[in-house]
Design a protein around this motif. Sequence first.
Motif, mmCIF file in Angstrom:
data_model
loop_
_atom_site.group_PDB
_atom_site.id
_atom_site.type_symbol
_atom_site.label_atom_id
_atom_site.label_comp_id
_atom_site.label_asym_id
_atom_site.label_seq_id
_atom_site.Cartn_x
_atom_site.Cartn_y
_atom_site.Cartn_z
ATOM 1 N N LEU A 147 0.833 -1.200 0.000
ATOM 2 C CA LEU A 147 0.000 0.000 0.000
ATOM 3 C C LEU A 147 0.870 1.252 0.000
ATOM 4 N N ILE A 148 1.892 1.262 0.848
ATOM 5 C CA ILE A 148 2.782 2.429 0.919
ATOM 6 C C ILE A 148 3.534 2.618 -0.392
ATOM 7 N N THR A 151 -9.613 10.493 -9.897
ATOM 8 C CA THR A 151 -8.939 10.049 -8.673
ATOM 9 C C THR A 151 -9.903 10.056 -7.496
ATOM 10 N N CYS A 191 7.573 4.486 -6.269
ATOM 11 C CA CYS A 191 7.669 3.390 -5.298
ATOM 12 C C CYS A 191 9.036 3.382 -4.621
ATOM 13 N N GLY A 237 -1.709 6.458 2.771
ATOM 14 C CA GLY A 237 -1.867 6.845 1.375
ATOM 15 C C GLY A 237 -2.184 8.315 1.180
ATOM 16 N N ILE A 291 1.171 8.752 -6.557
ATOM 17 C CA ILE A 291 1.424 10.182 -6.344
ATOM 18 C C ILE A 291 2.423 10.706 -7.369
ATOM 19 N N SER A 348 -4.730 2.736 6.065
ATOM 20 C CA SER A 348 -4.633 3.357 4.745
ATOM 21 C C SER A 348 -4.475 4.864 4.804
ATOM 22 N N ASP A 407 -6.401 -3.030 3.121
ATOM 23 C CA ASP A 407 -5.148 -2.514 2.574
ATOM 24 C C ASP A 407 -4.885 -3.002 1.147
ATOM 25 N N THR A 430 1.233 3.801 -3.132
ATOM 26 C CA THR A 430 0.869 5.195 -2.891
ATOM 27 C C THR A 430 1.912 6.116 -3.499
ATOM 28 N N PHE A 480 -4.799 2.370 -5.977
ATOM 29 C CA PHE A 480 -3.746 3.300 -6.387
ATOM 30 C C PHE A 480 -3.118 2.895 -7.723
ATOM 31 N N ALA A 484 -4.396 -0.647 -2.146
ATOM 32 C CA ALA A 484 -3.191 -0.692 -2.972
ATOM 33 C C ALA A 484 -3.565 -0.863 -4.444
#
Length: 480
Positions: free
Chosen positions: A96-97, A276, A327, A154, A104, A151, A294, A100, A301, A298
């Motif tokens: 997830l991180i 979005t 990432c 995110g 972004i 989350s 989660d 994100t 995104f 993910a």
Amino acid sequence: MDTPRHLDTAPPVAPSPQKKRLKMPDAYVLLFLVALVCAIATYIVPSGAFDRVTNDEITTTVPGSYHTVERSPVTFVGFFSAIAEGMANAGPIIFLILFTGGAIAVLEQTGAITGMVHSIVNKFRERQFLFILIVAAIFSILGTTGIVVNSVIGFIPLGIIVARALKWDAMLGAAVIYLGTYAGFNSTLLSPSPLGISQTIAELPLFSGIGLRTVIYICFVAATIVYLASYARRLKSDKGSLLGSDWFPSKALVSDTEDSENVVWTGKQKLIILVTALCLAGFLVGTFQLGWGDKEMAGTFILIAIIAGLIGGMGGNGIAKTFIGGCQKLVYGALICGMARCISIILDDGNILDTIVNGLANLLQGHGPIFVSVGMYLVSALLHFLISSGSGESVVLIPILAPLSDLLGVTRQVTVQAVMMGEGVVNCLNPTSGVLMAILAATGIPYTRWLKFMWPLALTWFLIGLASIIVGVLIKWGPF
């Protein structure tokens, strides 16, 4: 006769030794040391376990079933294997991180975020308290209903971007979203986990006691908004930022275009933001209706990155390259979650977690209702440093404390609240929290600076929680 040069020149002065400042260890080093202490404890603390039963996929402890078991200290190999196992168990939140960061990066590349942020800033530049109130209140609702918890990570990059535009530091940019969410989550009203699980285990009606909990929720959120607004004023005063001169320690979440003037927000970029927003709204609906978590966020995104990149004309290769680059910027913050997770694995493998829980529960017996309820509150807070999962702590504590509370004149509703509040007030200070450490790692905020920022609010939360528990005892908060 000329004086020799070596005689008319003053002897060099030896430089005074500089004192070495004690440097806070890196977040990974800190968690490694905590894990190491826990591993050593498995050789010292007696091993024990409760019997467990599973009902409706919820595994709980059996009160009074604690018994000693054969000692199983964590070996050298087991210690490092626990780190790897922690990384595997934290896989959903790690990805997830990472995703994100990828999404972004794509959104930034299209210019959509820059345009949106400058549009927001133009409306709220002189009304920052109103901005803090709106954002923190919205995220508190998402937190107290359990829609956005882990989350929240995110959304932190957006907080950092807005912070740069509003002339805040990274601390406030992250805190508006993170603390807004957790002010709601820590004073949970309708969260299926851990409140729903806890009340189910305690055999209470689901989401009962919502009247007093609503008052607690309002107090938590109001205190948080006032504190964030006061820090925003501090940033404009001579005191300045708690981060010192480097207001944005990490450059991973910011771009070089955020301070540009005369930013144009095009129709194509507005369409990207709209899509979005619709994707995120779809995730929120899925969370509430379908139990998404989660992994689904993910995936959301990934979808956002693909659609935004195609609308922005980036092409397949451009989207992939930009996404992977985003990432890579958050690898440090992502893997910290697995490092935090390994601590509970070590305690479980060493069979000492139940011993610790049993010892703490025994301390509460033989005292009055207020002492017992406050003791449950403190026990839950202390245990949360070892079990950073709220639901995980509930399934361990509630089956033990609920029958104990019946014998000691404390209602089960108060018992549930004591456990919820205990873990809640330390959530945002806990170095074993994967969410907190991931946010600090991604934003570059040192843990010691975060503690200095957070402790006044955490103390306020603690006092609100303490008052609510005492009130609950006095009014015999029920239904039972």
